[in-house]
Design a protein around this motif. Structure first.
Motif, mmCIF file in Angstrom:
data_model
loop_
_atom_site.group_PDB
_atom_site.id
_atom_site.type_symbol
_atom_site.label_atom_id
_atom_site.label_comp_id
_atom_site.label_asym_id
_atom_site.label_seq_id
_atom_site.Cartn_x
_atom_site.Cartn_y
_atom_site.Cartn_z
ATOM 1 N N ARG A 52 16.773 -1.877 5.956
ATOM 2 C CA ARG A 52 17.286 -2.476 7.190
ATOM 3 C C ARG A 52 16.332 -3.596 7.604
ATOM 4 O O ARG A 52 15.407 -3.402 8.387
ATOM 5 N N MET A 53 16.572 -4.762 7.029
ATOM 6 C CA MET A 53 15.681 -5.897 7.257
ATOM 7 C C MET A 53 15.821 -6.413 8.687
ATOM 8 O O MET A 53 16.928 -6.699 9.140
ATOM 9 N N PRO A 54 14.727 -6.541 9.437
ATOM 10 C CA PRO A 54 14.807 -7.107 10.794
ATOM 11 C C PRO A 54 15.347 -8.533 10.756
ATOM 12 O O PRO A 54 15.152 -9.270 9.787
ATOM 13 N N ARG A 55 16.021 -8.914 11.844
ATOM 14 C CA ARG A 55 16.665 -10.217 11.889
ATOM 15 C C ARG A 55 15.659 -11.355 11.756
ATOM 16 O O ARG A 55 15.929 -12.372 11.123
ATOM 17 N N ASN A 56 14.476 -11.211 12.376
ATOM 18 C CA ASN A 56 13.503 -12.310 12.342
ATOM 19 C C ASN A 56 12.868 -12.486 10.971
ATOM 20 O O ASN A 56 12.202 -13.492 10.723
ATOM 21 N N LEU A 57 13.064 -11.537 10.056
ATOM 22 C CA LEU A 57 12.503 -11.664 8.715
ATOM 23 C C LEU A 57 13.545 -12.055 7.676
ATOM 24 O O LEU A 57 13.207 -12.202 6.497
ATOM 25 N N ARG A 58 14.794 -12.219 8.079
ATOM 26 C CA ARG A 58 15.835 -12.583 7.112
ATOM 27 C C ARG A 58 15.706 -14.036 6.681
ATOM 28 O O ARG A 58 16.117 -14.382 5.580
ATOM 29 N N SER A 59 15.161 -14.880 7.545
ATOM 30 C CA SER A 59 14.869 -16.258 7.166
ATOM 31 C C SER A 59 13.386 -16.373 6.829
ATOM 32 O O SER A 59 12.645 -15.382 6.832
ATOM 33 N N VAL A 116 11.247 6.067 -3.097
ATOM 34 C CA VAL A 116 9.996 5.540 -3.645
ATOM 35 C C VAL A 116 9.972 4.036 -3.334
ATOM 36 O O VAL A 116 10.895 3.304 -3.696
ATOM 37 N N VAL A 117 8.908 3.601 -2.654
ATOM 38 C CA VAL A 117 8.810 2.210 -2.204
ATOM 39 C C VAL A 117 7.831 1.465 -3.113
ATOM 40 O O VAL A 117 6.748 1.975 -3.428
ATOM 41 N N SER A 118 8.218 0.262 -3.526
ATOM 42 C CA SER A 118 7.332 -0.587 -4.343
ATOM 43 C C SER A 118 7.462 -2.021 -3.854
ATOM 44 O O SER A 118 8.497 -2.427 -3.328
ATOM 45 N N TRP A 119 6.380 -2.789 -4.059
ATOM 46 C CA TRP A 119 6.319 -4.192 -3.625
ATOM 47 C C TRP A 119 5.887 -5.083 -4.775
ATOM 48 O O TRP A 119 5.085 -4.669 -5.622
ATOM 49 N N LEU A 120 6.422 -6.321 -4.788
ATOM 50 C CA LEU A 120 6.014 -7.353 -5.732
ATOM 51 C C LEU A 120 5.873 -8.668 -4.972
ATOM 52 O O LEU A 120 6.564 -8.897 -3.977
ATOM 53 N N LYS A 121 4.970 -9.504 -5.464
ATOM 54 C CA LYS A 121 4.830 -10.857 -4.919
ATOM 55 C C LYS A 121 5.046 -11.845 -6.055
ATOM 56 O O LYS A 121 4.289 -11.851 -7.022
ATOM 57 N N ASP A 133 17.605 -0.218 -3.644
ATOM 58 C CA ASP A 133 17.967 -1.355 -2.796
ATOM 59 C C ASP A 133 16.756 -2.287 -2.723
ATOM 60 O O ASP A 133 15.611 -1.822 -2.689
ATOM 61 N N LYS A 134 17.043 -3.592 -2.736
ATOM 62 C CA LYS A 134 15.973 -4.578 -2.743
ATOM 63 C C LYS A 134 16.155 -5.553 -1.588
ATOM 64 O O LYS A 134 17.276 -5.816 -1.150
ATOM 65 N N ALA A 135 15.043 -6.081 -1.119
ATOM 66 C CA ALA A 135 15.046 -7.112 -0.078
ATOM 67 C C ALA A 135 13.832 -8.014 -0.309
ATOM 68 O O ALA A 135 12.815 -7.572 -0.839
ATOM 69 N N THR A 136 13.975 -9.274 0.066
ATOM 70 C CA THR A 136 12.907 -10.240 -0.132
ATOM 71 C C THR A 136 12.490 -10.833 1.212
ATOM 72 O O THR A 136 13.307 -10.986 2.128
ATOM 73 N N ILE A 137 11.209 -11.171 1.307
ATOM 74 C CA ILE A 137 10.635 -11.838 2.477
ATOM 75 C C ILE A 137 9.906 -13.065 1.962
ATOM 76 O O ILE A 137 8.990 -12.957 1.132
ATOM 77 N N GLU A 138 10.320 -14.241 2.450
ATOM 78 C CA GLU A 138 9.656 -15.485 2.068
ATOM 79 C C GLU A 138 8.605 -15.806 3.126
ATOM 80 O O GLU A 138 8.932 -16.106 4.277
ATOM 81 N N LEU A 139 7.347 -15.708 2.728
ATOM 82 C CA LEU A 139 6.217 -15.900 3.644
ATOM 83 C C LEU A 139 5.587 -17.260 3.386
ATOM 84 O O LEU A 139 5.292 -17.612 2.238
ATOM 85 N N GLN A 140 5.393 -18.026 4.472
ATOM 86 C CA GLN A 140 4.782 -19.355 4.371
ATOM 87 C C GLN A 140 3.637 -19.436 5.371
ATOM 88 O O GLN A 140 3.849 -19.346 6.585
ATOM 89 N N PHE A 185 7.886 -12.083 -1.299
ATOM 90 C CA PHE A 185 7.578 -10.664 -1.432
ATOM 91 C C PHE A 185 8.885 -9.895 -1.586
ATOM 92 O O PHE A 185 9.823 -10.086 -0.794
ATOM 93 N N GLU A 186 8.949 -9.042 -2.602
ATOM 94 C CA GLU A 186 10.155 -8.261 -2.889
ATOM 95 C C GLU A 186 9.851 -6.783 -2.679
ATOM 96 O O GLU A 186 8.923 -6.236 -3.271
ATOM 97 N N MET A 187 10.650 -6.163 -1.833
ATOM 98 C CA MET A 187 10.510 -4.732 -1.538
ATOM 99 C C MET A 187 11.651 -3.972 -2.195
ATOM 100 O O MET A 187 12.809 -4.387 -2.109
ATOM 101 N N THR A 188 11.335 -2.862 -2.845
ATOM 102 C CA THR A 188 12.328 -2.029 -3.533
ATOM 103 C C THR A 188 12.181 -0.593 -3.075
ATOM 104 O O THR A 188 11.058 -0.055 -3.078
#
Length: 529
Positions: A221-228, A251-256, A301-308, A290-293
């Protein structure tokens, strides 16, 4: 008599001399004359026969030489000499033609053998329960000219190599449900594409699938402020909380950027309901995707966060004075080498007189790379500098021009323009009217209005068309065009029509209102008190 009759026959070359001049049956084939020396004239074998002899049947044109020789009469050999003399005479008269050799037709090129397709793509588990397993996949990338007949779905238990075919007939769909499975089994599943060339390489699930009911599928459930895109400044602290669902606990895993996280820079804290991405002090190298699985058994289920991570930009690479003319100076500059990891939003241009050395801003939030500075003072010299701007702010340093702009003096005779005087005179005009009022006996009341005019108009108040003089009961005020009449403790005979009159040399204006003064009537009980 055969010799005289054979002589005229020699004038015309016999047709197909090969069979006529051949030896009798049983003679060796070597005595046949070469095919190249045969005359082209057509003379039947019947002409060389003796008079009164039975006519010999001519062999067919495509019959072999030995077969034609066996069917000829035996006494034809006696006339061979005469026939050879006629053939020699004919060869002397007509030149020999070379024989045309026809090439046999080439057999058709056989088609290439069919080849199998490539392996199916994107095999994944769509659903699983206590007795069935549903899978999905995509068509092979390469199918070929022979087409595709269908797919075969196979499975086997973990720890064995006995593959079982799930579908008795080939299926053309890219989705299949394997039924009648045993709860608790751990199955490997693969899909094979089949065509006339045979079976393709199998597409196999990466991990075995347990056959059991899944409580709750994993869902991020990705927060709205992190979808962009998530933009933060250098040096700030990041604490991103991403909730999720799933039962049993996922099981939670992260990749960058597709690689494991650097634990020295990024910390991950997981709970049963959310995952926290924590960076104590953000730096520009922390930027990325950053990709969360989250995974429960075969479901994920996967979701991505683009961090700048951004910071202040550097100054422009160079600033150049292009030209100077009159009171103007033309400048141009180049973009900064370091944009602070974000887009440049503008530039700030400043000028300084060399006499004072004080800097003044000419342009701010300017988007172009060229500018013209005008209104420079004649006889002075100027230098210029430029700052870069991005969403964080203005660059800490600037770039200064190496050249100095000298504004040359020229003889200019200034003639002041003549303007006609404007007539500001205006007749009085009320901008706010008087409103009818109701007052109470014994309580002060005030009448207000506003007027304008040039020159300033004279204000007079009238009651029932009579000018109010210096009566202390009335207080008349006029300030900045606001006119007021205050009536102190009015009585019942102070009611009537009040008029405000304004006049000057241009004219007169009036405005009126009605004032009603009411008497307070008390109950009998209150009068006695």
């Amino acid at each position: 008599m055969s010799a005289p009759e054979a002589a005229p026959a020699a004038e015309e070359p016999p047709a197909e001399a090969g069979p006529t001049e051949s030896a009798p049956e049983g003679a060796p084939a070597a005595e046949e004359p070469p095919a190249a020396e045969e005359p082209p004239a057509e003379a039947g074998p019947t002409e060389s026969a003796p008079e009164g002899a039975p006519a010999a049947e001519a062999p067919p044109a495509d019959a072999p030489a030995a077969e034609a020789a066996g069917d000829a009469p035996a006494d034809a050999a006696a006339e061979t000499g005469a026939t050879e003399e006629g053939a020699a005479a004919t060869e002397a008269e007509a030149p020999a033609e070379p024989a045309v050799v026809e090439e046999p037709p080439k057999p058709p090129t056989p088609p290439p053998p069919p080849v199998p397709t490539s392996a199916p793509l994107d095999l994944f588990v769509e659903d699983v329960n206590n007795s069935s397993l549903t899978i999905d996949w995509s068509a092979p990338e390469t199918i070929g000219d022979s087409g595709l007949d269908g797919y075969t779905v196979e499975y086997c238990k973990d720890g064995t190599t006995d593959w079982v075919v799930a579908n008795a007939e080939l299926t053309s769909a890219t989705r299949y449900c394997i039924k009648e499975l045993t709860t608790g089994d751990l199955l490997h599943v693969r899909v094979v594409a089949v065509n006339p060339g045979g079976r393709s390489d199998p597409a196999t699930l990466a991990a075995p699938v347990p056959i059991r009911e899944v409580g709750t599928r994993p869902k991020i459930r990705m927060p709205r402020n992190l979808r962009s895109r998530c933009i933060r400044q250098v040096g700030t602290q990041l604490n991103l909380v991403i909730p999720f669902l799933g039962k049993p606990n996922p099981v939670v895993s992260w990749l960058k950027d597709g690689q494991p996280l650097d634990s020295k820079r990024v910390n991950i804290r997981n709970s049963v309901k959310d995952s926290i991405l924590f960076i104590r002090t953000a730096q520009r190298e922390d930027s990325g995707v950053f990709e969360m699985t989250v995974k429960v058994d075969s479901f994920e289920d996967k979701a991505t966060i683009e961090l700048q991570i951004v910071e202040l930009p550097g100054p422009p690479a160079s600033v150049k004075l292009v030209d100077t003319w009159g009171f103007n100076a033309a400048l141009e500059w180049t973009v900064p080498k370091d944009n602070g990891n974000t887009d440049i939003t503008g530039y700030t241009l400043q000028k300084a007189d060399q006499k004072t050395g004080e800097w003044f801003t000419v342009q701010e939030h300017y988007h172009r790379l060229t500018a013209t500075v005008s209104d420079l003072i004649m006889g002075n010299s100027y230098i210029f500098r430029v700052f870069s701007e991005n969403r964080v702010g203005k660059s800490e340093s600037c770039t200064v021009t190496k050249e100095v702009a000298h504004i040359q003096k020229t003889a200019i005779v200034y003639k002041a323009p003549e303007y006609p005087e404007h007539d500001f005179s205006e007749a009085p005009k009320f901008t706010t009217q008087l409103n009818d009022r109701a007052a109470t006996v014994g309580y002060n009341t005030k009448l207000l209005c506003s007027v304008r005019g040039s020159p300033r108009p004279k204000i007079e108040w009238l009651k029932n068309q009579m000018i109010i003089g210096d009566d202390p009961k009335f207080r008349i005020l006029s300030n900045q065009g606001i006119c007021s009449l205050e009536i102190r403790k009015p009585c019942s005979w102070d009611g009537g029509v009040y008029t405000c009159r304004a006049k000057n040399q241009q004219g007169v204006a009036t405005v009126s209102c009605k004032l009603e003064v009411k008497q307070v009537i008390l109950p009998d009980g209150e009068k006695e008190k």
